[in-house]
Write a protein that holds these residues in place. Sequence first.
Motif, short mmCIF file in Angstrom:
data_model
loop_
_atom_site.label_atom_id
_atom_site.label_comp_id
_atom_site.label_asym_id
_atom_site.label_seq_id
_atom_site.Cartn_x
_atom_site.Cartn_y
_atom_site.Cartn_z
N LYS A 83 0.82 -1.23 0.00
CA LYS A 83 0.00 0.00 0.00
C LYS A 83 0.85 1.27 0.00
CE LYS A 83 -2.45 -0.47 3.76
NZ LYS A 83 -2.07 -1.77 4.28
N THR A 114 -2.65 6.66 7.01
CA THR A 114 -3.53 6.74 8.19
C THR A 114 -3.11 5.78 9.30
OG1 THR A 114 -5.09 5.14 7.25
CG2 THR A 114 -5.53 7.47 6.83
N GLY A 115 -2.41 4.69 8.92
CA GLY A 115 -1.94 3.75 9.95
C GLY A 115 -1.00 4.42 10.93
N SER A 116 -0.24 5.42 10.44
CA SER A 116 0.71 6.11 11.31
C SER A 116 0.00 6.85 12.45
CB SER A 116 1.55 7.11 10.51
OG SER A 116 2.53 6.44 9.79
N TYR A 150 -2.75 5.76 14.05
CA TYR A 150 -3.02 4.76 15.09
C TYR A 150 -1.72 4.34 15.77
CZ TYR A 150 -7.59 4.76 13.01
OH TYR A 150 -8.82 5.19 12.56
N ARG A 151 -0.65 4.29 14.99
CA ARG A 151 0.64 3.94 15.57
C ARG A 151 1.13 5.03 16.54
NH1 ARG A 151 3.87 0.04 13.02
NH2 ARG A 151 2.80 -1.09 11.38
N VAL A 203 -0.52 -2.10 18.21
CA VAL A 203 -1.40 -1.13 17.52
C VAL A 203 -2.80 -1.67 17.20
CG1 VAL A 203 -0.48 -1.64 15.19
CG2 VAL A 203 -1.50 0.58 15.65
N SER A 250 -6.26 0.36 17.84
CA SER A 250 -7.04 0.86 16.69
C SER A 250 -8.44 0.25 16.64
CB SER A 250 -6.29 0.63 15.38
OG SER A 250 -6.23 -0.75 15.09
N ARG A 306 -11.02 5.68 17.25
CA ARG A 306 -11.20 5.78 15.79
C ARG A 306 -11.96 7.06 15.42
NH1 ARG A 306 -9.38 1.40 13.34
NH2 ARG A 306 -9.99 2.28 11.34
N ASP A 333 -9.83 1.47 6.27
CA ASP A 333 -11.26 1.83 6.24
C ASP A 333 -11.50 3.11 5.45
OD1 ASP A 333 -9.87 3.54 7.89
OD2 ASP A 333 -11.47 3.73 9.38
N ARG A 389 -2.48 -9.74 13.11
CA ARG A 389 -3.04 -8.39 12.91
C ARG A 389 -4.25 -8.44 11.98
NH1 ARG A 389 -0.25 -3.43 11.32
NH2 ARG A 389 1.44 -4.55 10.32
N ASP A 396 -7.81 -6.98 12.86
CA ASP A 396 -8.29 -5.87 12.02
C ASP A 396 -9.56 -6.25 11.25
OD1 ASP A 396 -6.05 -4.54 12.88
OD2 ASP A 396 -4.93 -4.73 11.02
N ARG A 405 -12.83 -6.93 14.03
CA ARG A 405 -13.26 -5.95 15.03
C ARG A 405 -14.65 -5.42 14.65
NH1 ARG A 405 -8.69 -1.85 12.93
NH2 ARG A 405 -9.86 -0.96 11.22
O1 DC Z 1 -0.88 0.24 7.88
P1 DC Z 1 -0.21 0.02 9.22
O2 DC Z 1 0.44 -1.32 9.36
O3 DC Z 1 0.74 1.11 9.58
O4 DC Z 1 -1.42 0.08 10.26
C1 DC Z 1 -1.21 -0.12 11.63
C2 DC Z 1 -2.49 -0.59 12.29
O5 DC Z 1 -3.42 0.46 12.32
C3 DC Z 1 -3.17 -1.78 11.64
O6 DC Z 1 -2.92 -2.95 12.36
C4 DC Z 1 -4.63 -1.45 11.67
C5 DC Z 1 -4.71 -0.01 12.04
N1 DC Z 1 -5.31 0.83 10.99
C6 DC Z 1 -6.66 0.99 11.01
O7 DC Z 1 -7.33 0.38 11.83
N2 DC Z 1 -7.26 1.83 10.14
C7 DC Z 1 -6.53 2.49 9.22
N3 DC Z 1 -7.15 3.32 8.38
C8 DC Z 1 -5.14 2.31 9.16
C9 DC Z 1 -4.54 1.45 10.05
#
Ligand code: DC
Length: 217
Positions: free
Chosen positions: A13, A31-33, A35-36, A91, A95, A101, A125, A172, A176, A179
């Motif tokens: 991605k 966007t994952g960053s 949540y991280r 994470v 998340s 969220r 999402d 993960r 993910d 949930r």
């Molecule tokens: O893409 P990533 O591996 O950096 O994402 C880290 C975590 O964040 C992943 O396990 C799920 C969550 N995430 C999410 O729930 N919604 C998003 N839009 C992006 C990431």
Amino acid sequence: MVIAIDGPGGVGKSTVSRAVADALGFAYLDTGSYYRAVTLATLEAGVAADEIPAVLEIARAADLDFIGRSMFLNGENVSDGVRTPEVTAAVSPISAIKVVRVLVVDRQREWVHRHDGRAVVEGRDIGTVVFPEAPVKVFLTADPAVRATRRSLDAEAAGMAVTEIARALERRDQIDSTRDVSPLVAADDAVGIDTTHLTVDEVVSIILSLAALAGEH
Ligand code: DC
């Protein structure tokens, strides 16, 4: 125009999203960053994922921003800090918290607004929840073994065996995808691309064709 790129970890991605953004002169949002970064802040504060009020407090107080290709938490560049194995392991449960969220999605929408709505946004999402009206929605997939091998080339996976990475990705995915809030699923109108046998350039050119069809050149 928002280009939404969703999919599980290790499908490519980030690489693909950055290349599409560069080709179109769009901003890029990982966007994952977000949540991280919230996860990093909870780990630093010694707060566990099941201490919901404390996690929420931390998320609410966190100043989150994404500038260029870097994640900032309270003004500090945490791009490396959010990629440690500790954050990666913690994470998914963070998340999965609904109130977290809601807060994070608000900030991501505001970020895109600030960038004139011209952005490639990658996540889990984006096409279903964050930008359901995005004119281009892509859902990337790849065979698990290929995903683990690709992830093994990332700096964050240095020193980990491919089998260990595959297990971590599977764990993960499980959290993910199952949930209650905004699970990882393809939007009904997303274009699915199986990247198992495709090069980065091939995936990028498919997405650029979709963007052109949607009116972006
Ligand atoms: O893409 P990533 O591996 O950096 O994402 C880290 C975590 O964040 C992943 O396990 C799920 C969550 N995430 C999410 O729930 N919604 C998003 N839009 C992006 C990431």
